[in-house]
Design a protein around this motif. Structure first.
Motif, PDB file in Angstrom:
ATOM      1  N   SER A  21       0.828  -1.191   0.000  1.00 33.23           N
ATOM      2  CA  SER A  21       0.000   0.000   0.000  1.00 33.23           C
ATOM      3  C   SER A  21       0.866   1.246   0.000  1.00 33.23           C
ATOM      4  O   SER A  21       1.873   1.330   0.684  1.00 33.23           O
ATOM      5  CB  SER A  21      -0.892   0.001   1.258  1.00 33.23           C
ATOM      6  OG  SER A  21      -1.533   1.237   1.387  1.00 33.23           O
ATOM      7  N   SER A  78      -5.279   3.689   4.427  1.00 32.38           N
ATOM      8  CA  SER A  78      -4.851   2.649   3.502  1.00 32.38           C
ATOM      9  C   SER A  78      -5.747   1.409   3.542  1.00 32.38           C
ATOM     10  O   SER A  78      -5.510   0.457   2.829  1.00 32.38           O
ATOM     11  CB  SER A  78      -3.412   2.236   3.800  1.00 32.38           C
ATOM     12  OG  SER A  78      -3.323   1.657   5.081  1.00 32.38           O
ATOM     13  N   TRP A  79      -6.764   1.406   4.387  1.00 27.19           N
ATOM     14  CA  TRP A  79      -7.663   0.266   4.509  1.00 27.19           C
ATOM     15  C   TRP A  79      -9.074   0.652   4.066  1.00 27.19           C
ATOM     16  O   TRP A  79      -9.452   1.820   4.117  1.00 27.19           O
ATOM     17  CB  TRP A  79      -7.721  -0.224   5.958  1.00 27.19           C
ATOM     18  CG  TRP A  79      -6.428  -0.764   6.473  1.00 27.19           C
ATOM     19  CD1 TRP A  79      -5.346  -0.044   6.920  1.00 27.19           C
ATOM     20  CD2 TRP A  79      -6.067  -2.136   6.616  1.00 27.19           C
ATOM     21  NE1 TRP A  79      -4.341  -0.892   7.324  1.00 27.19           N
ATOM     22  CE2 TRP A  79      -4.752  -2.180   7.155  1.00 27.19           C
ATOM     23  CE3 TRP A  79      -6.720  -3.332   6.350  1.00 27.19           C
ATOM     24  CZ2 TRP A  79      -4.097  -3.377   7.423  1.00 27.19           C
ATOM     25  CZ3 TRP A  79      -6.070  -4.529   6.620  1.00 27.19           C
ATOM     26  CH2 TRP A  79      -4.770  -4.543   7.149  1.00 27.19           C
ATOM     27  N   ALA A  83      -9.314  -5.637   1.868  1.00 25.48           N
ATOM     28  CA  ALA A  83      -9.291  -4.397   2.641  1.00 25.48           C
ATOM     29  C   ALA A  83      -8.096  -3.518   2.285  1.00 25.48           C
ATOM     30  O   ALA A  83      -8.091  -2.328   2.590  1.00 25.48           O
ATOM     31  CB  ALA A  83      -9.277  -4.704   4.136  1.00 25.48           C
ATOM     32  N   ALA A  84      -7.075  -4.095   1.642  1.00 26.94           N
ATOM     33  CA  ALA A  84      -5.892  -3.349   1.225  1.00 26.94           C
ATOM     34  C   ALA A  84      -5.142  -4.180   0.196  1.00 26.94           C
ATOM     35  O   ALA A  84      -5.437  -5.359   0.001  1.00 26.94           O
ATOM     36  CB  ALA A  84      -4.988  -3.019   2.418  1.00 26.94           C
ATOM     37  N   HIS A 112      -0.328  -8.213   3.440  1.00 26.27           N
ATOM     38  CA  HIS A 112      -0.258  -6.858   2.888  1.00 26.27           C
ATOM     39  C   HIS A 112       1.177  -6.351   2.809  1.00 26.27           C
ATOM     40  O   HIS A 112       1.526  -5.586   1.917  1.00 26.27           O
ATOM     41  CB  HIS A 112      -1.118  -5.909   3.723  1.00 26.27           C
ATOM     42  CG  HIS A 112      -2.558  -6.317   3.749  1.00 26.27           C
ATOM     43  ND1 HIS A 112      -3.360  -6.291   2.624  1.00 26.27           N
ATOM     44  CD2 HIS A 112      -3.328  -6.807   4.745  1.00 26.27           C
ATOM     45  CE1 HIS A 112      -4.573  -6.727   2.937  1.00 26.27           C
ATOM     46  NE2 HIS A 112      -4.573  -7.056   4.215  1.00 26.27           N
ATOM     47  N   TYR A 134       1.554  -6.735   8.257  1.00 27.90           N
ATOM     48  CA  TYR A 134       0.103  -6.909   8.340  1.00 27.90           C
ATOM     49  C   TYR A 134      -0.428  -8.067   7.507  1.00 27.90           C
ATOM     50  O   TYR A 134      -0.051  -8.244   6.341  1.00 27.90           O
ATOM     51  CB  TYR A 134      -0.604  -5.639   7.889  1.00 27.90           C
ATOM     52  CG  TYR A 134      -0.529  -4.504   8.884  1.00 27.90           C
ATOM     53  CD1 TYR A 134      -1.433  -4.404   9.937  1.00 27.90           C
ATOM     54  CD2 TYR A 134       0.457  -3.519   8.757  1.00 27.90           C
ATOM     55  CE1 TYR A 134      -1.351  -3.361  10.841  1.00 27.90           C
ATOM     56  CE2 TYR A 134       0.536  -2.478   9.667  1.00 27.90           C
ATOM     57  CZ  TYR A 134      -0.369  -2.403  10.704  1.00 27.90           C
ATOM     58  OH  TYR A 134      -0.292  -1.369  11.606  1.00 27.90           O
ATOM     59  N   SER A 182      -4.507  -9.835   6.799  1.00 30.59           N
ATOM     60  CA  SER A 182      -5.945  -9.756   7.076  1.00 30.59           C
ATOM     61  C   SER A 182      -6.583 -11.083   6.695  1.00 30.59           C
ATOM     62  O   SER A 182      -6.081 -11.802   5.831  1.00 30.59           O
ATOM     63  CB  SER A 182      -6.608  -8.600   6.313  1.00 30.59           C
ATOM     64  OG  SER A 182      -6.483  -8.759   4.912  1.00 30.59           O
ATOM     65  N   ALA A 207      -6.735  -3.363  -3.210  1.00 29.21           N
ATOM     66  CA  ALA A 207      -7.839  -3.018  -2.318  1.00 29.21           C
ATOM     67  C   ALA A 207      -9.130  -2.913  -3.130  1.00 29.21           C
ATOM     68  O   ALA A 207      -9.155  -2.283  -4.184  1.00 29.21           O
ATOM     69  CB  ALA A 207      -7.550  -1.697  -1.606  1.00 29.21           C
ATOM     70  N   VAL A 219      -7.502  -8.862  11.590  1.00 22.52           N
ATOM     71  CA  VAL A 219      -6.256  -8.225  11.177  1.00 22.52           C
ATOM     72  C   VAL A 219      -5.174  -8.665  12.152  1.00 22.52           C
ATOM     73  O   VAL A 219      -5.384  -8.648  13.373  1.00 22.52           O
ATOM     74  CB  VAL A 219      -6.373  -6.684  11.171  1.00 22.52           C
ATOM     75  CG1 VAL A 219      -5.015  -6.048  10.861  1.00 22.52           C
ATOM     76  CG2 VAL A 219      -7.414  -6.228  10.160  1.00 22.52           C
ATOM     77  N   LEU A 240      -9.587   0.191  10.134  1.00 27.88           N
ATOM     78  CA  LEU A 240     -10.628   0.495   9.149  1.00 27.88           C
ATOM     79  C   LEU A 240     -11.097   1.939   9.278  1.00 27.88           C
ATOM     80  O   LEU A 240     -11.086   2.502  10.377  1.00 27.88           O
ATOM     81  CB  LEU A 240     -11.822  -0.447   9.331  1.00 27.88           C
ATOM     82  CG  LEU A 240     -11.583  -1.921   9.007  1.00 27.88           C
ATOM     83  CD1 LEU A 240     -12.783  -2.755   9.437  1.00 27.88           C
ATOM     84  CD2 LEU A 240     -11.284  -2.112   7.530  1.00 27.88           C
TER      85      LEU A 240
END
Length: 255
Positions: A122, A134-135, A170-171, A193, A197, A199, A217, A238, A251
């Motif tokens: 991201s 970024s989410w 989500a990203a 990600h 991270y 998810s 995303a 997450v 989020l």
């Protein structure tokens, strides 16, 4: 994902009923301190299952990138130290292929092939843990169950949405697990990600992506499912450095 075709990955209703009786949670480390690799597992899914940092799990077991693992291989869980919260970086990551067959255990000269996949990160990653901006929400709906870090309580949130809704990434990231092998999660997709991270998207009716697939995303990952009679429902988690965090911390705020 516009311009791309999907192969729908179907899993039996029998499996869905089995998982529906369990709640998604971090598994306790077995008394033996060892996990034996099953068909379809990756190092990422094993680390996710026990709430561990995949980098530390690999280091503890002397598994080098690209993190190739074998059916029936023993993965030591005791003594694995989760790394302290760190800053997301723009390094290139290595994503392993899934273990596809347990009939023949490969010898040291015949390992399961792994492929290095350049990772798209991201653009909005910052030193702030929340990396605000970024989410995006994986589905439009209402949060019906919140995050808890106590005991085996929910390590994510449950989101009630519309029947047939598409579950979105989500990203940006890379799919590192797509399957139904983690008890309590049903049909599950895990997206990496960056080095910090992950998810996770659980209880899906159908999975629309494959492992090693790069996604952006908002790309569709699955069709929303549910657990038992509680549907349509998405369970969303997450992980930061292997540790569950409240998804509401990353989020965007609901209007």
């Amino acid at each position: 994902m516009s311009g791309c075709s999907y192969e729908l990955l179907h899993y039996s209703a029998k499996n869905n009923r089995t998982y529906a009786s369990n709640n998604a949670s971090v598994s306790s480390i077995p008394s033996s301190g060892v996990h034996r690799v099953q068909s379809g597992e990756t190092l990422f899914s094993i680390a996710f299952r026990y709430g561990l940092d995949y980098r530390e799990l690999a280091k503890s077991n002397h598994i080098d990138s690209p993190y190739t693992i074998y059916p029936k291989q023993k993965i030591r869980l005791i003594g694995v130290q989760n790394t302290p919260p760190s800053v997301a970086n723009n390094s290139t990551s290595s994503i392993p292929l899934i273990v596809s067959n347990t009939k023949n255990i490969p010898s040291k000269s015949d390992p399961i092939v792994s492929v290095k996949v350049p990772e798209k990160l991201s653009k909005n990653d910052t030193k702030d843990e929340k990396i605000s901006g970024s989410w995006s929400w994986p589905v439009d709906g209402q949060v019906t169950r919140g995050f808890s870090n106590a005991g085996v309580s929910s390590k994510g949130i449950d989101i009630k949405a519309e029947q047939g809704a598409l579950v979105k990434a989500a990203a940006d990231g890379t799919v590192v697990y797509a399957g139904s092998g983690l008890i309590g999660y049903g049909n599950l997709v895990i997206v990496k990600h960056n080095d910090v991270y992950l998810s996770a998207y659980a209880y899906n009716e159908r999975i629309l992506v494959k492992e090693k697939q790069n996604i952006r995303a908002g790309d569709s990952l699955a069709v929303i499912g549910g657990k038992g009679d509680d549907r349509p429902l998405l369970h969303f988690e997450v992980r930061r450095d292997g540790q569950p965090i409240d998804p509401l911390d990353v989020l965007p705020k609901m209007n």
